[in-house]
Enzyme design. Structure first.
Site, PDB file in Angstrom:
ATOM      1  N   ARG A  30       0.162   0.014  -3.881  1.00 31.17           N
ATOM      2  CA  ARG A  30       1.324   0.080  -3.006  1.00 31.17           C
ATOM      3  C   ARG A  30       1.260  -1.106  -2.044  1.00 31.17           C
ATOM      4  O   ARG A  30       0.177  -1.649  -1.774  1.00 31.17           O
ATOM      5  CB  ARG A  30       1.334   1.386  -2.208  1.00 31.17           C
ATOM      6  CG  ARG A  30       1.293   2.654  -3.067  1.00 31.17           C
ATOM      7  CD  ARG A  30       1.170   3.887  -2.189  1.00 31.17           C
ATOM      8  NE  ARG A  30       1.161   5.134  -2.963  1.00 31.17           N
ATOM      9  CZ  ARG A  30       0.066   5.752  -3.380  1.00 31.17           C
ATOM     10  NH1 ARG A  30      -1.138   5.247  -3.083  1.00 31.17           N
ATOM     11  NH2 ARG A  30       0.146   6.871  -4.068  1.00 31.17           N
ATOM     12  N   LYS A  48      -2.627   6.749   0.375  1.00 27.31           N
ATOM     13  CA  LYS A  48      -1.716   7.854   0.660  1.00 27.31           C
ATOM     14  C   LYS A  48      -2.464   9.183   0.606  1.00 27.31           C
ATOM     15  O   LYS A  48      -3.214   9.443  -0.330  1.00 27.31           O
ATOM     16  CB  LYS A  48      -0.578   7.846  -0.369  1.00 27.31           C
ATOM     17  CG  LYS A  48       0.573   8.788  -0.026  1.00 27.31           C
ATOM     18  CD  LYS A  48       1.703   8.609  -1.015  1.00 27.31           C
ATOM     19  CE  LYS A  48       2.884   9.509  -0.668  1.00 27.31           C
ATOM     20  NZ  LYS A  48       3.993   9.336  -1.628  1.00 27.31           N
ATOM     21  N   HIS A  89       7.263  -2.310  -5.324  1.00 27.88           N
ATOM     22  CA  HIS A  89       6.716  -1.067  -5.883  1.00 27.88           C
ATOM     23  C   HIS A  89       6.956  -0.986  -7.392  1.00 27.88           C
ATOM     24  O   HIS A  89       6.253  -0.259  -8.100  1.00 27.88           O
ATOM     25  CB  HIS A  89       7.335   0.137  -5.177  1.00 27.88           C
ATOM     26  CG  HIS A  89       6.501   1.385  -5.269  1.00 27.88           C
ATOM     27  ND1 HIS A  89       5.337   1.552  -4.556  1.00 27.88           N
ATOM     28  CD2 HIS A  89       6.656   2.516  -6.016  1.00 27.88           C
ATOM     29  CE1 HIS A  89       4.805   2.739  -4.848  1.00 27.88           C
ATOM     30  NE2 HIS A  89       5.585   3.338  -5.730  1.00 27.88           N
ATOM     31  N   ARG A 119       3.945  -1.698  -9.382  1.00 23.18           N
ATOM     32  CA  ARG A 119       3.036  -0.556  -9.538  1.00 23.18           C
ATOM     33  C   ARG A 119       3.501   0.341 -10.688  1.00 23.18           C
ATOM     34  O   ARG A 119       2.697   0.786 -11.511  1.00 23.18           O
ATOM     35  CB  ARG A 119       2.978   0.217  -8.224  1.00 23.18           C
ATOM     36  CG  ARG A 119       2.150   1.510  -8.269  1.00 23.18           C
ATOM     37  CD  ARG A 119       2.076   2.088  -6.856  1.00 23.18           C
ATOM     38  NE  ARG A 119       1.729   3.506  -6.826  1.00 23.18           N
ATOM     39  CZ  ARG A 119       0.474   3.974  -6.780  1.00 23.18           C
ATOM     40  NH1 ARG A 119      -0.534   3.134  -6.774  1.00 23.18           N
ATOM     41  NH2 ARG A 119       0.250   5.270  -6.719  1.00 23.18           N
ATOM     42  N   HIS A 165      -3.162   9.426  -7.732  1.00 24.73           N
ATOM     43  CA  HIS A 165      -2.340  10.634  -7.789  1.00 24.73           C
ATOM     44  C   HIS A 165      -3.232  11.874  -7.727  1.00 24.73           C
ATOM     45  O   HIS A 165      -4.287  11.922  -8.362  1.00 24.73           O
ATOM     46  CB  HIS A 165      -1.523  10.677  -9.081  1.00 24.73           C
ATOM     47  CG  HIS A 165      -0.430   9.661  -9.133  1.00 24.73           C
ATOM     48  ND1 HIS A 165       0.196   9.288 -10.306  1.00 24.73           N
ATOM     49  CD2 HIS A 165       0.163   8.935  -8.148  1.00 24.73           C
ATOM     50  CE1 HIS A 165       1.111   8.379 -10.044  1.00 24.73           C
ATOM     51  NE2 HIS A 165       1.120   8.152  -8.744  1.00 24.73           N
ATOM     52  N   TYR A 209       5.476   8.599 -16.217  1.00 25.50           N
ATOM     53  CA  TYR A 209       5.451   7.341 -16.957  1.00 25.50           C
ATOM     54  C   TYR A 209       5.487   7.550 -18.463  1.00 25.50           C
ATOM     55  O   TYR A 209       5.810   6.629 -19.204  1.00 25.50           O
ATOM     56  CB  TYR A 209       4.225   6.516 -16.553  1.00 25.50           C
ATOM     57  CG  TYR A 209       4.250   6.158 -15.083  1.00 25.50           C
ATOM     58  CD1 TYR A 209       5.173   5.232 -14.595  1.00 25.50           C
ATOM     59  CD2 TYR A 209       3.388   6.759 -14.180  1.00 25.50           C
ATOM     60  CE1 TYR A 209       5.231   4.924 -13.247  1.00 25.50           C
ATOM     61  CE2 TYR A 209       3.431   6.445 -12.830  1.00 25.50           C
ATOM     62  CZ  TYR A 209       4.360   5.533 -12.368  1.00 25.50           C
ATOM     63  OH  TYR A 209       4.420   5.236 -11.030  1.00 25.50           O
TER      64      TYR A 209
END
Length: 354
Positions: A196, A221, A285, A288, A311, A320
């Protein structure tokens, strides 16, 4: 209409949106004039004025007092500075709407009425609606100490939109467009490690673990640490950049030696997109998203991709799988296996595609 569609598709800068099944072009005066020349009276214009901006709230002494209480609680809870700024900004609008009403006495129905008002009058986005709900729930649950389920506010249905993804050729063109080695290193890091923008600006020199072959991501995050890929190609570019700029603490420093800014990275990316005539709707982004999709196309285990992206659940990473292009290179048809394993008799020769 078919002829007009083919004419539009042939224009420079047009892009096909698979989900919406439509073609578009960047809204610029030059493009509009060109379309008017090509299509004349057939071109239909619609009013696309931006929604009315929510007026700036007047922060009274009472509102400031509640904001200070909420700020203190979020600091104690260890919220990130970005989350604190976001929640405080949204709470100002909430407090302003209800004025001098005792906030503890506001009902769930009244809060949903407030959100409905903003949706109808200012056409706020789903993202803005969720930000408001998160800020309100934080205030009631943490600052006022009410039960978690007390303000179970209705949220918008989660969008199923697919993330934008660039082709490998587009990525290669974008990340190699800058002649400035720092700018090139930043774009290579975004894609090469699947980071990110906020993670790139927080990278320290010490986070490049070249001997062990990974990048260390501190406080990503959700305040999680993780390891991600350190490509030999990326390492080579980072070393070239380091020898020229010799950053002291932050891997990417600004002109005054402090931390690089997200806004600067946005500008670098926009310039590269424009210079390569790439998808103008993409953002940093998108690199990514492209990193994750390209790994999946290479057959990398989803657990590794999940870990690399940071994640918490594979459900987030699974989006994805819906982006991966379906063709005879990424998905083998059972028809191939059928013919490969079949045994043919003397009068029934094995068939091969022409």
């Amino acid at each position: 209409m078919a002829a007009e569609r083919e004419t539009f598709k042939a224009l420079n800068g047009t892009f096909y949106h698979f989900n919406q099944k439509l073609w578009s072009i960047v809204n610029t005066p030059v493009n509009i004039k060109h379309l008017e020349t090509l299509f004349g009276d057939k071109l239909v214009k619609q009013n696309t004025e931006a929604p009315t901006v929510i007026p700036k709230a007047n922060i009274t002494e009472g509102i400031q007092s509640e904001l200070d209480r909420n700020h203190q609680k979020m600091i104690l809870k260890g919220f990130s500075q970005a989350t604190i700024r976001n929640y405080q900004s949204n709470l100002i609008q909430f407090f302003q709407y209800f004025g001098s009403v005792a906030y503890r006495d506001i009902t769930k129905e009244q809060i949903e009425g407030f959100l409905y008002y903003l949706l109808r009058k200012y056409k706020i986005t789903e993202q803005k609606q969720n930000q408001l709900i998160n800020a309100i729930k934080c205030y009631y649950e943490h600052t006022l100490g009410l039960p978690r389920e007390y303000y179970n506010i209705t949220r918008p249905t989660k969008s199923k939109d697919l993330p934008d993804v660039l082709s490998k050729d587009e990525v290669l063109a974008i990340i190699n467009y800058p002649t400035n080695i720092k700018h090139k290193a930043i774009l290579h890091t975004l894609y090469g490690a699947g980071l990110r923008v906020g993670e790139v600006v927080r990278l320290r020199v010490a986070d490049v673990r070249s001997h062990d072959g990974y990048l260390f991501i501190k406080d990503s995050k959700g305040k999680k640490d993780r390891h991600t890929t350190l490509s030999p190609f990326l390492l080579k570019i980072l070393r070239e950049y380091y020898l020229e700029h010799k950053p002291s603490y932050w891997l990417f420093e600004g002109q005054d030696g402090g931390q690089y800014t997200s806004q600067s990275i946005q500008r670098i990316y926009r310039k590269s997109v424009k210079g390569t005539n790439s998808n103008p709707w993409s953002t940093p982004h998108t690199l990514r998203h492209s990193y994750a999709t390209h790994l999946m196309e290479q057959g990398v285990n989803i657990r590794y991709i999940q870990s690399s992206l940071g994640h918490s659940s594979t459900k987030t990473t699974e989006v994805y799988t819906r982006v991966v292009g379906i063709n005879n290179k990424t998905l083998k048809s059972p028809l191939d296996s059928l013919y490969e394993s079949a045994t043919f008799g003397k009068d029934q020769p094995k068939q091969t595609p022409t």
